[in-house]
Structure formats: C-alpha cells, structure tokens
Motif scaffolding. Structure first.
Motif, PDB file in Angstrom:
ATOM      1  N   ILE A  68      64.838 104.492  35.799  1.00  0.00           N
ATOM      2  CA  ILE A  68      65.834 104.372  36.862  1.00  0.00           C
ATOM      3  C   ILE A  68      67.128 105.038  36.398  1.00  0.00           C
ATOM      4  N   VAL A  69      67.645 105.928  37.238  1.00  0.00           N
ATOM      5  CA  VAL A  69      68.904 106.624  36.937  1.00  0.00           C
ATOM      6  C   VAL A  69      69.876 106.368  38.080  1.00  0.00           C
ATOM      7  N   LEU A  70      71.010 105.778  37.772  1.00  0.00           N
ATOM      8  CA  LEU A  70      72.063 105.519  38.761  1.00  0.00           C
ATOM      9  C   LEU A  70      73.188 106.542  38.579  1.00  0.00           C
ATOM     10  N   GLU A  71      74.252 106.394  39.346  1.00  0.00           N
ATOM     11  CA  GLU A  71      75.377 107.317  39.194  1.00  0.00           C
ATOM     12  C   GLU A  71      75.933 107.242  37.778  1.00  0.00           C
ATOM     13  N   MET A 151      69.102  97.142  38.785  1.00  0.00           N
ATOM     14  CA  MET A 151      69.203  96.789  37.375  1.00  0.00           C
ATOM     15  C   MET A 151      68.253  95.643  37.030  1.00  0.00           C
ATOM     16  N   LYS A 152      68.066  94.713  37.970  1.00  0.00           N
ATOM     17  CA  LYS A 152      67.105  93.616  37.760  1.00  0.00           C
ATOM     18  C   LYS A 152      65.694  94.174  37.610  1.00  0.00           C
ATOM     19  N   VAL A 153      65.348  95.137  38.470  1.00  0.00           N
ATOM     20  CA  VAL A 153      64.026  95.755  38.395  1.00  0.00           C
ATOM     21  C   VAL A 153      63.848  96.459  37.048  1.00  0.00           C
ATOM     22  N   GLN A 157      60.961  95.639  34.331  1.00  0.00           N
ATOM     23  CA  GLN A 157      59.989  96.660  33.941  1.00  0.00           C
ATOM     24  C   GLN A 157      60.228  97.197  32.527  1.00  0.00           C
ATOM     25  N   GLY A 158      61.231  96.647  31.850  1.00  0.00           N
ATOM     26  CA  GLY A 158      61.524  97.075  30.491  1.00  0.00           C
ATOM     27  C   GLY A 158      62.077  98.478  30.404  1.00  0.00           C
ATOM     28  N   GLU A 159      62.799  98.898  31.434  1.00  0.00           N
ATOM     29  CA  GLU A 159      63.365 100.243  31.477  1.00  0.00           C
ATOM     30  C   GLU A 159      64.870 100.210  31.243  1.00  0.00           C
ATOM     31  N   GLU A 160      65.373 101.207  30.543  1.00  0.00           N
ATOM     32  CA  GLU A 160      66.813 101.322  30.324  1.00  0.00           C
ATOM     33  C   GLU A 160      67.446 102.070  31.494  1.00  0.00           C
TER      34      GLU A 160
END
Length: 287
Positions: A68-71, A151-153, A157-160
């Motif tokens: 997951i990539v946010l701003e 961020m909860k997801v 899922q153990g993702e940074e």
C-alpha cells in the motif's frame, strides 16, 4: 497537541485539488500495461468523513495487491516531529501581520468558540494549519479517514505503508502559497463562524459518495477558498507530475494499491490522464 497534529496531517492531504475533465464516476481505477507484470490499483480517498467504510471492490483490490502506497508514509515514527517543525511561518511572521484588526478579532473569537482557546497562543503558526485545526468542526460526527482504514489493512496484512512523497514535500507547499492568501481564507471562515465551509464540505461529501471525481474537483475551484483556487499548480499539478514515475517504480516491483486524495484523479493534469500519457492503461472499476 498529538490530536491536533493528526488532524493537520489529514487536512494537509485534503486541501490538494485541480481542474477537471469528465471521467467515469468511480473512485477505484485499475492500472495495467506499459511493462507491468501484474495490475495495480489507484483509489481516490476523501480524508475527512463520517464513514470511511471500504467498499467490497476496494477490499478485493487490496487483497489482490501486495503493498500500500499513500501520498505520504503515515506510519513514519518521525512524522509528528517533522510536522511540528514545519507548522510555523518563516521570517518571524505572525497572524497579526497578515490581517486587519477586525479580522484578527473575528479569528480569535472563532477559536475561542470552537477550540476553547485564543488564537494568540498560535500567532506564528501558518494560517493553513490554523484552518486545519477547525476541520473536525465541519462535520456533525466523529471524524474518520480512509487513510486510517487503509493503514489498518496494511497492519493486518503485514505490509509497510510507503509514500509517494515526504512530509517535507507537503509542508514546503505552504511556504510557496502566500501566508496572506492563507490568512484571507481563515478570516472569511471566521466571519460567518464556518457556516459557508460547513455547507461546502457537506456538498463535497455527497459528491464523493456518488464517486463523481470530476464534480468533486470542479467545486474545489470555489473562489472563496483563495489559497486553493489560485495556487493549484503548487497544490496539485507539480505533485501529480512528480508522482507518475514513482507510481511506475512501485508498480513494476510488485502489485500496488495506491491511495491518494480523490482530487488528484481527474483533470488534464490529474493522475489518471498523466498515467495514460505515460503509456499505462487506466480503467474505472465499476460495480
């Protein structure tokens, strides 16, 4: 102070918008082609809302991607301290230097009525951040954000969480936009005790619910919000252009879920069109 900084972080994201060209009504888009081995997804969020429940198609896209990539990297432990460092005006500027005495009194009254404190305690804070502190007052509910849900997801899922830009990049924008323009918006909000802002935000929430990303952007060209309508090159266009190669880099390494403000999606200089110009196939995911 931590709660105020959290609100400001979300508000930082919320202010960025652009001009629009008509696209399908969808906040979820699939990115394919141009050498990508697997599809990635682009999701347009709204950063302040009453209900940030993720739709089933969004959950499915999250399951199909591996990062997951946010701003910005919102789980960066140094973000709060960096935010503190970037909140204040340069060159010793103070709010009193930017507005008339009557406007200052109106702003001070606004803060006393809504925040239980005098704005005199925040004299050297950039006017945009003063406005951001008031954002929770625009809705009659507990504030939620899609970024928090994503961020909860990521945690489940153990993702940074990763970012398309740094918090320093975003903070820099509010030194490029004249402090006086920021203060002008704050003074206008104060004169009617946020009435216009509340009505505008209610309309935006409805437009977002309909996933009309074009209409959402168009209404953000409102001339009553000077710091947005007159400075969209800094607020959005340049940032969108900078994001395209970074989106490509992330997506080529692994299937990625990108979550950015819905105001970034549409328009000639929006992320969807820029990705298409770069050779990607970008299609709406419509239930």
């Amino acid at each position: 102070m931590k709660n105020i900084l959290s609100v400001i972080t979300i508000a930082l994201l919320s202010i960025f918008t652009t001009n629009a060209q008509k696209l399908e009504n969808s906040t979820l888009w699939k990115i394919e082609g141009n050498g990508l081995e697997k599809a990635s997804y682009l999701f347009g969020t709204i950063h302040i809302t009453c209900d940030a429940t993720l739709d089933e198609d969004v959950k499915k896209a999250l399951d199909e991607t591996s990062q997951i990539v946010l701003e910005i990297d919102m789980d960066d432990p140094s973000m709060q301290s960096k935010m503190m460092q970037g909140m204040y005006m340069k060159d010793g500027k103070k709010l009193k230097d930017l507005v008339s005495e009557s406007d200052y009194i109106a702003i001070d009254s606004l803060f006393k009525n809504n925040m239980g404190m005098s704005v005199k305690m925040l004299e050297n804070v950039k006017p945009f951040f003063l406005t951001a502190m008031l954002y929770p007052k625009l809705i009659d509910c507990s504030m939620q954000s899609f970024e928090a849900e994503l961020m909860k997801v990521a945690k489940e899922q153990g993702e940074e969480i990763k970012g398309l830009e740094t918090i320093e990049d975003q903070l820099k924008v509010f030194d490029e936009i004249p402090y006086k323009a920021q203060a002008q918006d704050l003074a206008r909000s104060a004169k009617d005790n946020l009435a216009y802002d509340k009505a505008s935000f209610a309309k935006m929430l409805e437009v977002y619910k309909n996933e009309d990303i074009t209409a959402m952007i168009e209404m953000m060209n409102d001339e009553n919000f000077t710091s947005v309508s007159e400075h969209q090159d800094e607020l959005l266009d340049k940032r969108n252009e900078n994001w395209i190669p970074r989106i490509g880099e992330f997506a080529k390494v692994q299937s990625t879920f990108f979550g950015v403000g819905a105001g970034h999606l549409a328009g000639e200089k929006g992320v969807i069109n820029l990705l298409r110009q770069a050779g990607y196939t970008v299609t709406a995911v419509i239930e």
